[in-house]
Design a protein around this motif. Structure first.
Motif, mmCIF file in Angstrom:
data_model
loop_
_atom_site.group_PDB
_atom_site.id
_atom_site.type_symbol
_atom_site.label_atom_id
_atom_site.label_comp_id
_atom_site.label_asym_id
_atom_site.label_seq_id
_atom_site.Cartn_x
_atom_site.Cartn_y
_atom_site.Cartn_z
ATOM 1 N N VAL A 11 0.815 -1.224 0.000
ATOM 2 C CA VAL A 11 0.000 0.000 0.000
ATOM 3 C C VAL A 11 0.844 1.268 0.000
ATOM 4 C CG1 VAL A 11 -2.019 -1.027 1.101
ATOM 5 C CG2 VAL A 11 -0.207 -0.049 2.516
ATOM 6 N N ALA A 83 -8.852 6.121 -4.632
ATOM 7 C CA ALA A 83 -10.171 5.761 -4.111
ATOM 8 C C ALA A 83 -10.095 4.627 -3.095
ATOM 9 C CB ALA A 83 -11.090 5.357 -5.263
ATOM 10 N N HIS A 84 -9.098 3.756 -3.225
ATOM 11 C CA HIS A 84 -9.018 2.575 -2.364
ATOM 12 C C HIS A 84 -7.750 2.590 -1.514
ATOM 13 C CE1 HIS A 84 -12.499 1.024 -4.466
ATOM 14 N NE2 HIS A 84 -11.881 1.273 -5.599
ATOM 15 N N TRP A 85 -7.545 3.709 -0.849
ATOM 16 C CA TRP A 85 -6.417 3.827 0.087
ATOM 17 C C TRP A 85 -6.853 4.703 1.251
ATOM 18 C CZ3 TRP A 85 -3.570 7.573 2.498
ATOM 19 C CH2 TRP A 85 -2.393 7.153 3.116
ATOM 20 N N THR A 87 -6.209 0.698 2.382
ATOM 21 C CA THR A 87 -6.940 -0.558 2.260
ATOM 22 C C THR A 87 -6.143 -1.631 2.981
ATOM 23 O OG1 THR A 87 -8.110 -1.996 0.702
ATOM 24 C CG2 THR A 87 -5.878 -1.317 0.070
ATOM 25 N N ASN A 88 -6.711 -2.808 3.103
ATOM 26 C CA ASN A 88 -6.033 -3.887 3.813
ATOM 27 C C ASN A 88 -4.893 -4.444 2.953
ATOM 28 O OD1 ASN A 88 -5.276 -6.091 5.309
ATOM 29 N ND2 ASN A 88 -7.239 -7.149 5.183
ATOM 30 N N ARG A 117 -1.739 -0.685 -9.285
ATOM 31 C CA ARG A 117 -3.201 -0.763 -9.275
ATOM 32 C C ARG A 117 -3.792 0.152 -8.201
ATOM 33 N NH1 ARG A 117 -1.762 -4.983 -12.170
ATOM 34 N NH2 ARG A 117 -3.317 -5.988 -13.514
ATOM 35 N N CYS A 118 -3.113 0.275 -7.079
ATOM 36 C CA CYS A 118 -3.588 1.163 -6.015
ATOM 37 C C CYS A 118 -3.366 2.624 -6.371
ATOM 38 C CB CYS A 118 -2.879 0.827 -4.706
ATOM 39 S SG CYS A 118 -3.338 1.908 -3.327
ATOM 40 N N GLU A 122 -6.741 3.111 -9.612
ATOM 41 C CA GLU A 122 -7.987 3.185 -8.840
ATOM 42 C C GLU A 122 -8.617 1.808 -8.579
ATOM 43 O OE1 GLU A 122 -8.243 5.709 -7.265
ATOM 44 O OE2 GLU A 122 -9.117 7.432 -8.286
ATOM 45 N N GLN A 123 -7.777 0.831 -8.266
ATOM 46 C CA GLN A 123 -8.272 -0.501 -7.956
ATOM 47 C C GLN A 123 -7.983 -0.823 -6.489
ATOM 48 O OE1 GLN A 123 -7.319 -3.578 -10.871
ATOM 49 N NE2 GLN A 123 -6.770 -1.980 -12.332
ATOM 50 N N ASN A 124 -8.831 -1.663 -5.911
ATOM 51 C CA ASN A 124 -8.685 -2.046 -4.506
ATOM 52 C C ASN A 124 -7.839 -3.317 -4.427
ATOM 53 O OD1 ASN A 124 -8.864 -2.723 -1.836
ATOM 54 N ND2 ASN A 124 -11.092 -2.556 -1.724
ATOM 55 N N GLU A 127 -8.913 -6.795 -2.982
ATOM 56 C CA GLU A 127 -9.902 -7.645 -3.647
ATOM 57 C C GLU A 127 -9.216 -8.755 -4.438
ATOM 58 O OE1 GLU A 127 -12.354 -5.045 -5.957
ATOM 59 O OE2 GLU A 127 -13.321 -4.181 -4.187
#
Length: 199
Positions: A11, A83-85, A87-88, A117-118, A122-124, A127
Protein backbone atom coordinates in the motif's frame (compact mmCIF):
# COMPACT_ATOMS: atom_id res chain seq x y z
CA UNK A 1 27.91 -11.36 -4.31
CA UNK A 2 25.84 -8.80 -2.43
CA UNK A 3 22.42 -9.62 -0.97
CA UNK A 4 19.53 -7.16 -0.58
CA UNK A 5 16.74 -7.62 1.94
CA UNK A 6 13.90 -5.60 0.45
CA UNK A 7 11.25 -4.49 2.95
CA UNK A 8 8.20 -3.07 1.20
CA UNK A 9 4.49 -2.46 1.62
CA UNK A 10 1.92 -3.13 -1.06
CA UNK A 11 0.00 0.00 0.00
CA UNK A 12 3.04 2.30 0.02
CA UNK A 13 3.14 5.04 -2.63
CA UNK A 14 6.91 5.13 -2.36
CA UNK A 15 7.10 1.40 -3.03
CA UNK A 16 5.04 2.12 -6.15
CA UNK A 17 7.39 4.93 -7.17
CA UNK A 18 10.37 2.59 -6.87
CA UNK A 19 9.00 0.77 -9.90
CA UNK A 20 11.49 -1.94 -10.84
CA UNK A 21 14.56 0.29 -10.62
CA UNK A 22 16.02 -1.60 -7.65
CA UNK A 23 15.78 -4.86 -9.58
CA UNK A 24 17.71 -3.30 -12.47
CA UNK A 25 20.44 -2.17 -10.06
CA UNK A 26 20.59 -5.59 -8.39
CA UNK A 27 20.91 -7.35 -11.75
CA UNK A 28 23.65 -4.92 -12.81
CA UNK A 29 25.75 -5.89 -9.80
CA UNK A 30 24.74 -9.55 -9.55
CA UNK A 31 23.03 -9.00 -6.20
CA UNK A 32 20.39 -11.36 -4.87
CA UNK A 33 17.09 -10.07 -3.46
CA UNK A 34 14.86 -11.36 -0.67
CA UNK A 35 11.43 -9.71 -0.89
CA UNK A 36 9.82 -9.04 2.48
CA UNK A 37 6.32 -7.53 2.39
CA UNK A 38 5.20 -6.10 5.71
CA UNK A 39 2.63 -3.95 7.49
CA UNK A 40 4.24 -0.52 7.20
CA UNK A 41 1.76 1.13 9.59
CA UNK A 42 2.72 -1.40 12.27
CA UNK A 43 6.37 -0.73 11.42
CA UNK A 44 5.85 3.00 11.99
CA UNK A 45 4.34 2.24 15.38
CA UNK A 46 7.27 0.04 16.35
CA UNK A 47 9.99 2.46 15.22
CA UNK A 48 8.78 5.92 16.23
CA UNK A 49 6.88 6.83 13.07
CA UNK A 50 3.39 8.29 12.80
CA UNK A 51 0.53 7.08 10.61
CA UNK A 52 -0.02 9.41 7.62
CA UNK A 53 -3.53 10.29 8.82
CA UNK A 54 -2.19 11.39 12.22
CA UNK A 55 0.65 13.60 10.99
CA UNK A 56 0.67 17.37 11.30
CA UNK A 57 -1.00 19.19 8.40
CA UNK A 58 2.33 20.59 7.21
CA UNK A 59 3.73 17.05 6.93
CA UNK A 60 0.62 15.86 5.09
CA UNK A 61 0.93 18.72 2.61
CA UNK A 62 4.64 18.08 2.07
CA UNK A 63 4.02 14.37 1.55
CA UNK A 64 1.56 15.08 -1.26
CA UNK A 65 3.91 17.57 -2.91
CA UNK A 66 6.80 15.14 -2.66
CA UNK A 67 4.76 12.30 -4.15
CA UNK A 68 3.75 14.53 -7.05
CA UNK A 69 7.35 15.63 -7.68
CA UNK A 70 8.80 12.13 -7.40
CA UNK A 71 6.16 10.74 -9.76
CA UNK A 72 6.99 13.46 -12.28
CA UNK A 73 10.74 12.82 -11.97
CA UNK A 74 10.19 9.12 -12.65
CA UNK A 75 7.61 9.73 -15.40
CA UNK A 76 4.98 7.70 -13.55
CA UNK A 77 1.26 8.44 -13.23
CA UNK A 78 -0.03 8.82 -9.70
CA UNK A 79 -3.33 9.59 -8.00
CA UNK A 80 -2.49 11.42 -4.80
CA UNK A 81 -5.83 10.50 -3.24
CA UNK A 82 -6.64 7.03 -4.56
CA UNK A 83 -10.17 5.76 -4.11
CA UNK A 84 -9.02 2.58 -2.36
CA UNK A 85 -6.42 3.83 0.09
CA UNK A 86 -5.89 3.03 2.80
CA UNK A 87 -6.94 -0.56 2.26
CA UNK A 88 -6.03 -3.89 3.81
CA UNK A 89 -2.52 -4.80 2.59
CA UNK A 90 -2.61 -8.35 3.99
CA UNK A 91 -4.34 -10.20 1.08
CA UNK A 92 -1.96 -8.83 -1.56
CA UNK A 93 1.02 -9.46 0.73
CA UNK A 94 -0.03 -13.06 1.39
CA UNK A 95 -0.43 -13.61 -2.34
CA UNK A 96 3.01 -12.14 -2.94
CA UNK A 97 4.51 -14.50 -0.36
CA UNK A 98 2.78 -17.45 -2.05
CA UNK A 99 4.13 -16.32 -5.43
CA UNK A 100 7.65 -16.01 -4.06
CA UNK A 101 7.45 -19.58 -2.78
CA UNK A 102 5.89 -20.92 -6.00
CA UNK A 103 8.27 -19.18 -8.40
CA UNK A 104 7.79 -18.98 -12.14
CA UNK A 105 7.19 -15.25 -12.47
CA UNK A 106 8.84 -11.87 -11.96
CA UNK A 107 8.68 -10.72 -8.33
CA UNK A 108 9.76 -7.15 -9.05
CA UNK A 109 7.05 -6.89 -11.69
CA UNK A 110 4.54 -8.27 -9.18
CA UNK A 111 5.35 -5.61 -6.57
CA UNK A 112 4.87 -2.98 -9.24
CA UNK A 113 1.70 -4.56 -10.63
CA UNK A 114 0.09 -4.52 -7.19
CA UNK A 115 1.16 -1.03 -6.16
CA UNK A 116 0.36 0.48 -9.56
CA UNK A 117 -3.20 -0.76 -9.28
CA UNK A 118 -3.59 1.16 -6.02
CA UNK A 119 -1.72 4.36 -6.88
CA UNK A 120 -2.43 4.81 -10.59
CA UNK A 121 -5.38 2.64 -11.59
CA UNK A 122 -7.99 3.19 -8.84
CA UNK A 123 -8.27 -0.50 -7.96
CA UNK A 124 -8.68 -2.05 -4.51
CA UNK A 125 -5.69 -4.32 -3.94
CA UNK A 126 -7.52 -6.08 -1.11
CA UNK A 127 -9.90 -7.65 -3.65
CA UNK A 128 -9.20 -11.12 -4.98
CA UNK A 129 -9.83 -10.33 -8.64
CA UNK A 130 -7.40 -7.40 -8.52
CA UNK A 131 -4.73 -9.57 -6.89
CA UNK A 132 -5.27 -12.35 -9.43
CA UNK A 133 -4.83 -9.92 -12.31
CA UNK A 134 -1.57 -8.63 -10.82
CA UNK A 135 -0.28 -12.18 -10.36
CA UNK A 136 -1.12 -13.08 -13.94
CA UNK A 137 0.47 -9.89 -15.29
CA UNK A 138 3.74 -10.75 -13.53
CA UNK A 139 3.76 -14.33 -14.85
CA UNK A 140 2.37 -16.16 -11.83
CA UNK A 141 -0.58 -18.50 -11.47
CA UNK A 142 -3.52 -16.28 -10.48
CA UNK A 143 -4.83 -19.10 -8.28
CA UNK A 144 -2.02 -18.26 -5.84
CA UNK A 145 -4.35 -15.56 -4.55
CA UNK A 146 -6.36 -18.34 -2.92
CA UNK A 147 -3.56 -20.39 -1.33
CA UNK A 148 -1.11 -20.27 1.55
CA UNK A 149 -3.02 -17.83 3.72
CA UNK A 150 -1.82 -19.24 7.04
CA UNK A 151 1.80 -19.50 5.91
CA UNK A 152 1.51 -16.05 4.37
CA UNK A 153 0.20 -14.56 7.60
CA UNK A 154 3.06 -16.10 9.57
CA UNK A 155 5.74 -14.85 7.18
CA UNK A 156 4.10 -11.41 6.96
CA UNK A 157 4.29 -11.08 10.75
CA UNK A 158 7.85 -12.44 10.81
CA UNK A 159 8.90 -9.89 8.17
CA UNK A 160 7.79 -7.09 10.50
CA UNK A 161 9.87 -8.46 13.37
CA UNK A 162 12.84 -8.93 11.07
CA UNK A 163 12.51 -5.39 9.73
CA UNK A 164 12.53 -3.92 13.24
CA UNK A 165 15.58 -5.99 14.16
CA UNK A 166 17.34 -4.96 10.94
CA UNK A 167 16.80 -1.25 11.62
CA UNK A 168 14.18 -0.64 8.94
CA UNK A 169 11.55 1.99 9.71
CA UNK A 170 9.73 2.69 6.44
CA UNK A 171 9.04 1.35 2.97
CA UNK A 172 10.68 0.78 0.64
CA UNK A 173 13.75 -0.07 2.71
CA UNK A 174 16.82 -1.88 1.38
CA UNK A 175 19.40 -3.59 3.60
CA UNK A 176 22.57 -4.82 1.91
CA UNK A 177 24.36 -7.76 3.52
CA UNK A 178 22.64 -7.06 6.82
CA UNK A 179 24.45 -3.78 7.44
CA UNK A 180 24.15 -1.01 4.83
CA UNK A 181 20.70 0.59 4.85
CA UNK A 182 18.87 2.65 2.25
CA UNK A 183 15.45 4.15 2.96
CA UNK A 184 13.19 5.25 0.14
CA UNK A 185 12.87 4.96 -3.60
CA UNK A 186 14.95 8.13 -3.94
CA UNK A 187 17.98 6.26 -2.55
CA UNK A 188 18.15 3.64 -5.30
CA UNK A 189 20.88 5.68 -6.98
CA UNK A 190 22.91 5.54 -3.78
CA UNK A 191 22.29 1.79 -3.57
CA UNK A 192 23.71 1.50 -7.09
CA UNK A 193 26.82 3.50 -6.14
CA UNK A 194 27.32 1.44 -2.99
CA UNK A 195 27.12 -1.85 -4.85
CA UNK A 196 29.63 -0.42 -7.33
CA UNK A 197 32.02 0.29 -4.45
CA UNK A 198 31.77 4.06 -4.87
CA UNK A 199 30.07 4.86 -1.54
Amino acid sequence: MAHIDYYFATVSPYTYLAGTRMEVVAAKHGATIAYKPLDVIALFGRTGGIKPAERHESRKENRLQELRRQAKKNDMPINLQPAHWPTNPAPSSYAFIAAQKAGGGDLGALVHAITRRCWAEEQNIAEDDVIRAALEEAGFDPALADTGMLAGAEEYAANLEEAVAAGAFGAPFYVVDGTEKFWGQDRIGDLDLFLAGKL
